[in-house]
Design an enzyme around this catalytic site. Structure first.
Site, PDB file in Angstrom:
ATOM      1  N   SER A  19       0.880  -1.175   0.000  1.00 16.99           N
ATOM      2  CA  SER A  19       0.000   0.000   0.000  1.00 16.99           C
ATOM      3  C   SER A  19       0.912   1.218   0.000  1.00 16.99           C
ATOM      4  O   SER A  19       2.089   1.127   0.384  1.00 16.99           O
ATOM      5  CB  SER A  19      -0.925  -0.016   1.221  1.00 16.99           C
ATOM      6  N   GLU A  21       1.389   5.546   0.725  1.00 18.88           N
ATOM      7  CA  GLU A  21       0.860   6.712   1.448  1.00 18.88           C
ATOM      8  C   GLU A  21       1.248   8.006   0.723  1.00 18.88           C
ATOM      9  O   GLU A  21       2.391   8.188   0.322  1.00 18.88           O
ATOM     10  CB  GLU A  21       1.421   6.715   2.876  1.00 18.88           C
ATOM     11  N   ASP A 113      -0.529  14.729  15.510  1.00 22.29           N
ATOM     12  CA  ASP A 113       0.508  15.521  16.187  1.00 22.29           C
ATOM     13  C   ASP A 113      -0.061  16.878  16.554  1.00 22.29           C
ATOM     14  O   ASP A 113      -0.840  17.452  15.803  1.00 22.29           O
ATOM     15  CB  ASP A 113       1.722  15.690  15.269  1.00 22.29           C
ATOM     16  N   PHE A 223      14.390  14.253  11.502  1.00 21.18           N
ATOM     17  CA  PHE A 223      12.990  14.009  11.818  1.00 21.18           C
ATOM     18  C   PHE A 223      12.801  12.782  12.722  1.00 21.18           C
ATOM     19  O   PHE A 223      11.854  12.710  13.517  1.00 21.18           O
ATOM     20  CB  PHE A 223      12.245  13.815  10.485  1.00 21.18           C
ATOM     21  N   HIS A 273       3.725  -1.136   3.759  1.00 17.88           N
ATOM     22  CA  HIS A 273       3.136   0.178   3.498  1.00 17.88           C
ATOM     23  C   HIS A 273       4.296   1.131   3.215  1.00 17.88           C
ATOM     24  O   HIS A 273       5.208   1.268   4.038  1.00 17.88           O
ATOM     25  CB  HIS A 273       2.363   0.623   4.751  1.00 17.88           C
TER      26      HIS A 273
HETATM   27  P1  FAD Z   1      -2.242   7.239  19.785  1.00 15.07           P
HETATM   28  O1  FAD Z   1      -2.290   5.892  19.194  1.00 15.07           O
HETATM   29  O2  FAD Z   1      -3.486   7.790  20.379  1.00 15.07           O
HETATM   30  O3  FAD Z   1      -1.121   7.307  20.875  1.00 15.07           O
HETATM   31  C1  FAD Z   1       0.230   7.021  20.511  1.00 15.07           C
HETATM   32  C2  FAD Z   1       1.010   6.648  21.723  1.00 15.07           C
HETATM   33  O4  FAD Z   1       1.207   7.773  22.545  1.00 15.07           O
HETATM   34  C3  FAD Z   1       0.324   5.593  22.510  1.00 15.07           C
HETATM   35  O5  FAD Z   1       0.945   4.392  22.278  1.00 15.07           O
HETATM   36  C4  FAD Z   1       0.386   6.068  23.923  1.00 15.07           C
HETATM   37  O6  FAD Z   1       1.168   5.169  24.677  1.00 15.07           O
HETATM   38  C5  FAD Z   1       1.030   7.410  23.875  1.00 15.07           C
HETATM   39  N1  FAD Z   1       0.157   8.374  24.484  1.00 15.07           N
HETATM   40  C6  FAD Z   1      -0.861   9.015  23.914  1.00 15.07           C
HETATM   41  N2  FAD Z   1      -1.440   9.847  24.777  1.00 15.07           N
HETATM   42  C7  FAD Z   1      -0.755   9.715  25.919  1.00 15.07           C
HETATM   43  C8  FAD Z   1      -0.853  10.308  27.172  1.00 15.07           C
HETATM   44  N3  FAD Z   1      -1.803  11.205  27.442  1.00 15.07           N
HETATM   45  N4  FAD Z   1       0.050   9.947  28.116  1.00 15.07           N
HETATM   46  C9  FAD Z   1       0.999   9.024  27.864  1.00 15.07           C
HETATM   47  N5  FAD Z   1       1.144   8.442  26.678  1.00 15.07           N
HETATM   48  C10 FAD Z   1       0.280   8.767  25.728  1.00 15.07           C
HETATM   49  N6  FAD Z   1      -0.079  12.449  11.931  1.00 15.07           N
HETATM   50  C11 FAD Z   1      -0.912  13.364  11.373  1.00 15.07           C
HETATM   51  O7  FAD Z   1      -1.038  14.478  11.892  1.00 15.07           O
HETATM   52  N7  FAD Z   1      -1.619  13.069  10.225  1.00 15.07           N
HETATM   53  C12 FAD Z   1      -1.539  11.850   9.618  1.00 15.07           C
HETATM   54  O8  FAD Z   1      -2.186  11.621   8.604  1.00 15.07           O
HETATM   55  C13 FAD Z   1      -0.671  10.862  10.206  1.00 15.07           C
HETATM   56  N8  FAD Z   1      -0.558   9.624   9.671  1.00 15.07           N
HETATM   57  C14 FAD Z   1       0.200   8.681  10.320  1.00 15.07           C
HETATM   58  C15 FAD Z   1       0.223   7.363   9.805  1.00 15.07           C
HETATM   59  C16 FAD Z   1       0.972   6.378  10.453  1.00 15.07           C
HETATM   60  C17 FAD Z   1       0.968   4.975   9.879  1.00 15.07           C
HETATM   61  C18 FAD Z   1       1.719   6.686  11.624  1.00 15.07           C
HETATM   62  C19 FAD Z   1       2.537   5.635  12.310  1.00 15.07           C
HETATM   63  C20 FAD Z   1       1.701   7.968  12.130  1.00 15.07           C
HETATM   64  C21 FAD Z   1       0.937   8.982  11.503  1.00 15.07           C
HETATM   65  N9  FAD Z   1       0.863  10.275  11.996  1.00 15.07           N
HETATM   66  C22 FAD Z   1       0.054  11.216  11.395  1.00 15.07           C
HETATM   67  C23 FAD Z   1       1.673  10.656  13.180  1.00 15.07           C
HETATM   68  C24 FAD Z   1       0.867  10.508  14.468  1.00 15.07           C
HETATM   69  O9  FAD Z   1      -0.251  11.365  14.426  1.00 15.07           O
HETATM   70  C25 FAD Z   1       1.761  10.857  15.642  1.00 15.07           C
HETATM   71  O10 FAD Z   1       2.724   9.885  15.834  1.00 15.07           O
HETATM   72  C26 FAD Z   1       1.031  11.218  16.937  1.00 15.07           C
HETATM   73  O11 FAD Z   1       1.969  11.779  17.841  1.00 15.07           O
HETATM   74  C27 FAD Z   1       0.350  10.057  17.624  1.00 15.07           C
HETATM   75  O12 FAD Z   1      -0.807   9.701  16.986  1.00 15.07           O
HETATM   76  P2  FAD Z   1      -1.381   8.211  17.207  1.00 15.07           P
HETATM   77  O13 FAD Z   1      -2.654   8.065  16.485  1.00 15.07           O
HETATM   78  O14 FAD Z   1      -0.330   7.242  16.923  1.00 15.07           O
HETATM   79  O15 FAD Z   1      -1.688   8.298  18.756  1.00 15.07           O
END
Ligand code: FAD
Length: 306
Positions: A19, A21, A113, A223, A273
């Site tokens: 896939s 991105e 983020d 990064f 991916h």
């Molecule tokens: P979550 O899965 O909610 O949390 C990630 C981790 O952070 C968890 O494992 C948890 O242990 C820890 N955590 C979260 N909250 C807390 C807390 N309050 N206290 C302690 N620990 C905590 N970013 C974008 O903006 N747009 C995108 O389209 C995008 N696509 C992505 C695609 C992939 C495949 C990946 C791997 C990352 C992508 N990101 C994107 C980056 C991602 O948004 C960041 O890494 C962000 O910081 C975490 O989002 P998440 O959904 O992984 O968070």
């Protein structure tokens, strides 16, 4: 050298699914480049292509426009990334409905983020979803979608330890995630150890490696730490002295990524991916090396050569 290695079999491409991105373009020029990339990669028949999503409304529109165009002008299956940054629950629900109206059935559900930048402190919107797990639950309430989530082989930088990190992945799976796509990594042992940990935690969804072809080693090095990945010394050494030699840099980058993927195939991985950075050449070359060939009926290069 063992000629019977799986990665050397002629039918290896049939065992691998990919896939791709993309990110939504900001300018007309970037739009042209993205579309050239989409058209070049389309004949490789990826399982799906995903389009990222940033904070704020303008990105939402750009993601939707890109997905709309992919649906209208290609045979590709798009997946919409979706985050909960700076948005109320109502706004996120509205965006989900907007994507569904476009015909989207696949999502990548994320927390996102902070809009102040990667590495700054995350604060959930007071009226919003708080994390990836809540985003998965919100999507599930709207329909029977294919939902990918993030996973971090080197743990997310905000996680105090692996147990906390994997607990979040478990919550996402319990809420209905279909697969996890990993943050990029360069050391396959780290990925393998992570998958073992995940399985020990009772998580059985596919953990699809996210592969980042190295377009620019300095940028990747800058990064990486903030993204929760590290660049091994051996990788930096491979690119040493190539700062002003983009052609050789690209050749090395495709060889390095193909080597990484083939090693993962040896370890039993079948789905990959690719973070394309909206550029086709490296990904196309890597796919070629792992046995994935363009569908001749769809390949503009194929028909030109015929
Ligand atoms: P979550 O899965 O909610 O949390 C990630 C981790 O952070 C968890 O494992 C948890 O242990 C820890 N955590 C979260 N909250 C807390 C807390 N309050 N206290 C302690 N620990 C905590 N970013 C974008 O903006 N747009 C995108 O389209 C995008 N696509 C992505 C695609 C992939 C495949 C990946 C791997 C990352 C992508 N990101 C994107 C980056 C991602 O948004 C960041 O890494 C962000 O910081 C975490 O989002 P998440 O959904 O992984 O968070």
């Amino acid at each position: 050298m063992n000629q019977f290695r799986l990665s050397r079999r002629p039918d290896i491409g049939n065992k691998i699914r990919v896939s791709f991105e993309f990110f939504p373009p900001k300018t007309d020029e970037m739009e042209t480049r993205l579309w050239e990339t989409v058209k070049r990669l389309e004949p490789l028949r990826p399982r799906f292509v995903s389009v990222t999503y940033g904070a704020g409304g303008s990105t939402r529109e750009r993601t939707a426009r890109t997905i709309d165009r992919i649906l209208a002008e290609s045979a590709l299956m798009p997946a919409a990334h979706l985050t909960c940054i700076d948005a109320t629950r109502e706004t996120v629900d509205e965006v989900i409905r907007q994507f569904v109206d476009l015909g989207v059935t696949r999502f990548v559900a994320l927390r996102g983020d902070p809009s102040a930048g990667v590495g700054t402190r995350y604060r959930p919107h007071p009226g919003g979803y708080a994390n990836g797990a809540e985003m998965v639950a919100a999507l599930r309430r709207h329909g029977d979608f294919d939902i990918s989530v993030s996973a971090y082989p080197e743990k997310h930088p905000e996680s105090p330890d692996f147990a906390t990190d994997i607990d979040m992945l478990k919550r996402k799976v319990d809420n209905g995630a279909t697969r996890a796509i990993t943050q990029f990594f360069f050391d396959n042992d780290i990925y393998e150890r992570y998958v073992e940990r995940v399985r020990r935690a009772g998580i059985y969804i596919p953990i699809v490696p996210g592969i980042l072809p190295v377009h620019n080693i300095s940028q990747v090095a800058n990064f990486s730490a903030r993204a929760g990945a590290h660049v091994p010394a051996w990788l930096r050494e491979r690119f040493e002295g190539l700062e002003n030699d983009p052609q050789t840099h690209a050749l090395v980058a495709s060889a390095v990524a193909a080597e990484q993927v083939l090693d993962l195939v040896e370890r039993g991985v079948g789905d990959f991916h690719f973070y394309t950075m909206n550029r086709a050449d490296l990904v196309f070359a890597i796919c070629h090396m792992i046995g994935i060939r363009a569908d001749p009926a769809k390949s503009s290069l194929g028909s030109a050569a015929a």
